[in-house]
Design a protein around this motif. Structure first.
Motif, mmCIF file in Angstrom:
data_model
loop_
_atom_site.group_PDB
_atom_site.id
_atom_site.type_symbol
_atom_site.label_atom_id
_atom_site.label_comp_id
_atom_site.label_asym_id
_atom_site.label_seq_id
_atom_site.Cartn_x
_atom_site.Cartn_y
_atom_site.Cartn_z
ATOM 1 N N TYR A 1 -44.237 52.360 31.691
ATOM 2 C CA TYR A 1 -43.110 53.234 32.009
ATOM 3 C C TYR A 1 -43.283 53.912 33.364
ATOM 4 C CZ TYR A 1 -41.333 52.551 27.306
ATOM 5 O OH TYR A 1 -40.827 52.003 26.166
ATOM 6 N N SER A 2 -44.509 54.267 33.696
ATOM 7 C CA SER A 2 -44.773 54.886 34.983
ATOM 8 C C SER A 2 -44.415 53.921 36.111
ATOM 9 C CB SER A 2 -46.240 55.284 35.068
ATOM 10 O OG SER A 2 -46.535 55.808 36.329
ATOM 11 N N GLY A 3 -44.773 52.665 35.960
ATOM 12 C CA GLY A 3 -44.451 51.656 36.963
ATOM 13 C C GLY A 3 -42.956 51.466 37.125
ATOM 14 N N PHE A 4 -42.231 51.438 36.011
ATOM 15 C CA PHE A 4 -40.781 51.298 36.080
ATOM 16 C C PHE A 4 -40.146 52.503 36.759
ATOM 17 C CE2 PHE A 4 -39.290 48.068 32.649
ATOM 18 C CZ PHE A 4 -39.877 47.056 33.380
ATOM 19 N N ALA A 5 -40.630 53.710 36.443
ATOM 20 C CA ALA A 5 -40.089 54.916 37.060
ATOM 21 C C ALA A 5 -40.330 54.883 38.563
ATOM 22 C CB ALA A 5 -40.721 56.157 36.432
ATOM 23 N N HIS A 6 -41.515 54.461 38.970
ATOM 24 C CA HIS A 6 -41.849 54.388 40.391
ATOM 25 C C HIS A 6 -40.948 53.375 41.106
ATOM 26 C CE1 HIS A 6 -44.321 54.740 43.942
ATOM 27 N NE2 HIS A 6 -44.416 53.423 43.980
ATOM 28 N N ARG A 7 -40.733 52.207 40.489
ATOM 29 C CA ARG A 7 -39.872 51.187 41.098
ATOM 30 C C ARG A 7 -38.431 51.674 41.218
ATOM 31 N NH1 ARG A 7 -41.703 47.036 37.211
ATOM 32 N NH2 ARG A 7 -43.907 47.226 37.552
ATOM 33 N N ARG B 1 -28.123 57.872 42.242
ATOM 34 C CA ARG B 1 -28.069 58.800 41.109
ATOM 35 C C ARG B 1 -28.426 58.095 39.800
ATOM 36 N NH1 ARG B 1 -22.647 60.574 40.954
ATOM 37 N NH2 ARG B 1 -22.303 59.007 39.375
ATOM 38 N N ARG B 2 -27.888 56.901 39.606
ATOM 39 C CA ARG B 2 -28.176 56.158 38.376
ATOM 40 C C ARG B 2 -29.651 55.779 38.286
ATOM 41 N NH1 ARG B 2 -23.701 53.296 35.811
ATOM 42 N NH2 ARG B 2 -25.427 52.727 34.479
ATOM 43 N N LEU B 3 -30.236 55.352 39.399
ATOM 44 C CA LEU B 3 -31.648 54.974 39.399
ATOM 45 C C LEU B 3 -32.556 56.172 39.146
ATOM 46 C CD1 LEU B 3 -31.649 52.425 42.335
ATOM 47 C CD2 LEU B 3 -32.234 51.926 39.959
ATOM 48 N N LEU B 4 -32.211 57.323 39.713
ATOM 49 C CA LEU B 4 -33.025 58.522 39.490
ATOM 50 C C LEU B 4 -32.916 58.990 38.035
ATOM 51 C CD1 LEU B 4 -32.418 60.427 42.832
ATOM 52 C CD2 LEU B 4 -34.459 59.152 42.125
ATOM 53 N N GLU B 5 -31.734 58.845 37.426
ATOM 54 C CA GLU B 5 -31.595 59.168 36.001
ATOM 55 C C GLU B 5 -32.445 58.217 35.157
ATOM 56 O OE1 GLU B 5 -27.436 59.032 35.133
ATOM 57 O OE2 GLU B 5 -26.999 60.778 36.364
ATOM 58 N N LEU B 6 -32.448 56.951 35.540
ATOM 59 C CA LEU B 6 -33.261 55.972 34.833
ATOM 60 C C LEU B 6 -34.745 56.308 34.955
ATOM 61 C CD1 LEU B 6 -33.272 53.251 33.295
ATOM 62 C CD2 LEU B 6 -33.415 52.131 35.521
ATOM 63 N N ALA B 7 -35.168 56.693 36.149
ATOM 64 C CA ALA B 7 -36.572 57.068 36.358
ATOM 65 C C ALA B 7 -36.945 58.264 35.488
ATOM 66 C CB ALA B 7 -36.815 57.381 37.831
ATOM 67 N N LYS B 8 -36.042 59.222 35.345
ATOM 68 C CA LYS B 8 -36.311 60.382 34.486
ATOM 69 C C LYS B 8 -36.502 59.951 33.036
ATOM 70 C CE LYS B 8 -33.760 63.877 37.045
ATOM 71 N NZ LYS B 8 -32.595 64.779 37.007
ATOM 72 N N ARG B 9 -35.674 58.994 32.593
ATOM 73 C CA ARG B 9 -35.823 58.514 31.207
ATOM 74 C C ARG B 9 -37.159 57.805 31.007
ATOM 75 N NH1 ARG B 9 -30.811 55.133 30.214
ATOM 76 N NH2 ARG B 9 -30.083 55.743 32.252
ATOM 77 N N TYR B 10 -37.570 57.019 32.000
ATOM 78 C CA TYR B 10 -38.873 56.355 31.892
ATOM 79 C C TYR B 10 -40.004 57.376 31.877
ATOM 80 C CZ TYR B 10 -36.917 51.685 32.595
ATOM 81 O OH TYR B 10 -36.231 50.512 32.456
ATOM 82 N N ASP B 11 -39.886 58.422 32.687
ATOM 83 C CA ASP B 11 -40.899 59.480 32.685
ATOM 84 C C ASP B 11 -40.975 60.160 31.319
ATOM 85 O OD1 ASP B 11 -41.865 59.158 35.259
ATOM 86 O OD2 ASP B 11 -40.414 60.557 36.133
ATOM 87 N N ALA B 12 -39.829 60.397 30.708
ATOM 88 C CA ALA B 12 -39.802 61.048 29.397
ATOM 89 C C ALA B 12 -40.442 60.165 28.334
ATOM 90 C CB ALA B 12 -38.367 61.379 29.007
ATOM 91 N N LYS B 13 -40.293 58.857 28.467
ATOM 92 C CA LYS B 13 -40.871 57.938 27.482
ATOM 93 C C LYS B 13 -42.389 57.880 27.589
ATOM 94 C CE LYS B 13 -37.042 54.780 26.830
ATOM 95 N NZ LYS B 13 -36.643 53.378 26.809
ATOM 96 N N ARG B 14 -42.912 58.054 28.792
ATOM 97 C CA ARG B 14 -44.358 57.911 28.951
ATOM 98 C C ARG B 14 -45.116 59.177 28.620
ATOM 99 N NH1 ARG B 14 -46.898 59.333 33.850
ATOM 100 N NH2 ARG B 14 -45.487 60.396 35.250
ATOM 101 N N LYS B 15 -44.443 60.318 28.566
ATOM 102 C CA LYS B 15 -45.113 61.583 28.254
ATOM 103 C C LYS B 15 -45.167 61.785 26.750
ATOM 104 C CE LYS B 15 -43.623 63.678 32.538
ATOM 105 N NZ LYS B 15 -42.696 64.610 33.152
ATOM 106 N N PRO B 16 -46.274 62.329 26.235
ATOM 107 C CA PRO B 16 -46.348 62.613 24.806
ATOM 108 C C PRO B 16 -45.230 63.579 24.406
ATOM 109 C CG PRO B 16 -48.491 62.880 25.837
ATOM 110 C CD PRO B 16 -47.488 62.686 26.941
ATOM 111 N N GLY B 17 -44.579 63.272 23.297
ATOM 112 C CA GLY B 17 -43.493 64.119 22.830
ATOM 113 C C GLY B 17 -42.224 63.915 23.632
ATOM 114 N N GLY B 18 -42.137 62.840 24.394
ATOM 115 C CA GLY B 18 -40.949 62.561 25.193
ATOM 116 C C GLY B 18 -39.787 62.158 24.306
ATOM 117 N N SER B 19 -38.704 61.772 24.938
ATOM 118 C CA SER B 19 -37.496 61.445 24.177
ATOM 119 C C SER B 19 -37.469 59.997 23.712
ATOM 120 C CB SER B 19 -36.266 61.732 25.039
ATOM 121 O OG SER B 19 -36.274 60.890 26.174
#
Length: 65
Positions: free
Chosen positions: A5-11, A25-43
Motif C-alpha cells: 500500500y505504501s508503494g501504491f500511495a507513493h506512485r 485531486r483524484r490521485l491524492l484521494e487515492l493515495a490517502k486511501r492507500y495510506d489508511a489501509k497500511r496503517k493499523p486501525g485504518g479504514s
C-alpha cells in the motif's frame, strides 16, 4: 502488506505531480486511501471469512423435501 500500500500511495503521488487538477485531486484521494489501509486501525475492510462448502448432510439422496 504495508509496503504494498505504501508503494501504491507513493506512485499515486508521483503521478499527481504531473497530472491536470482534476486527476491530481483524484490521485491524492487515492493515495490517502492507500495510506489508511497500511496503517493499523485504518479504514481497510477486513477480509471476508474463507468460503466453505455446506455439510453433506444438507444434500441427502433420499429425495425427501
Amino acid at each position: 502488506m504495508e509496503e504494498f500500500y505504501s508503494g501504491f500511495a507513493h506512485r499515486a503521488r508521483d503521478l499527481a505531480e504531473k497530472a491536470d487538477p482534476f486527476t491530481r485531486r483524484r490521485l491524492l484521494e487515492l493515495a490517502k486511501r492507500y495510506d489508511a489501509k497500511r496503517k493499523p486501525g485504518g479504514s481497510a475492510r477486513p477480509l471476508p471469512p474463507p468460503q466453505t462448502s455446506p455439510p453433506s448432510t444438507l444434500f441427502s439422496a433420499s429425495g425427501e423435501a
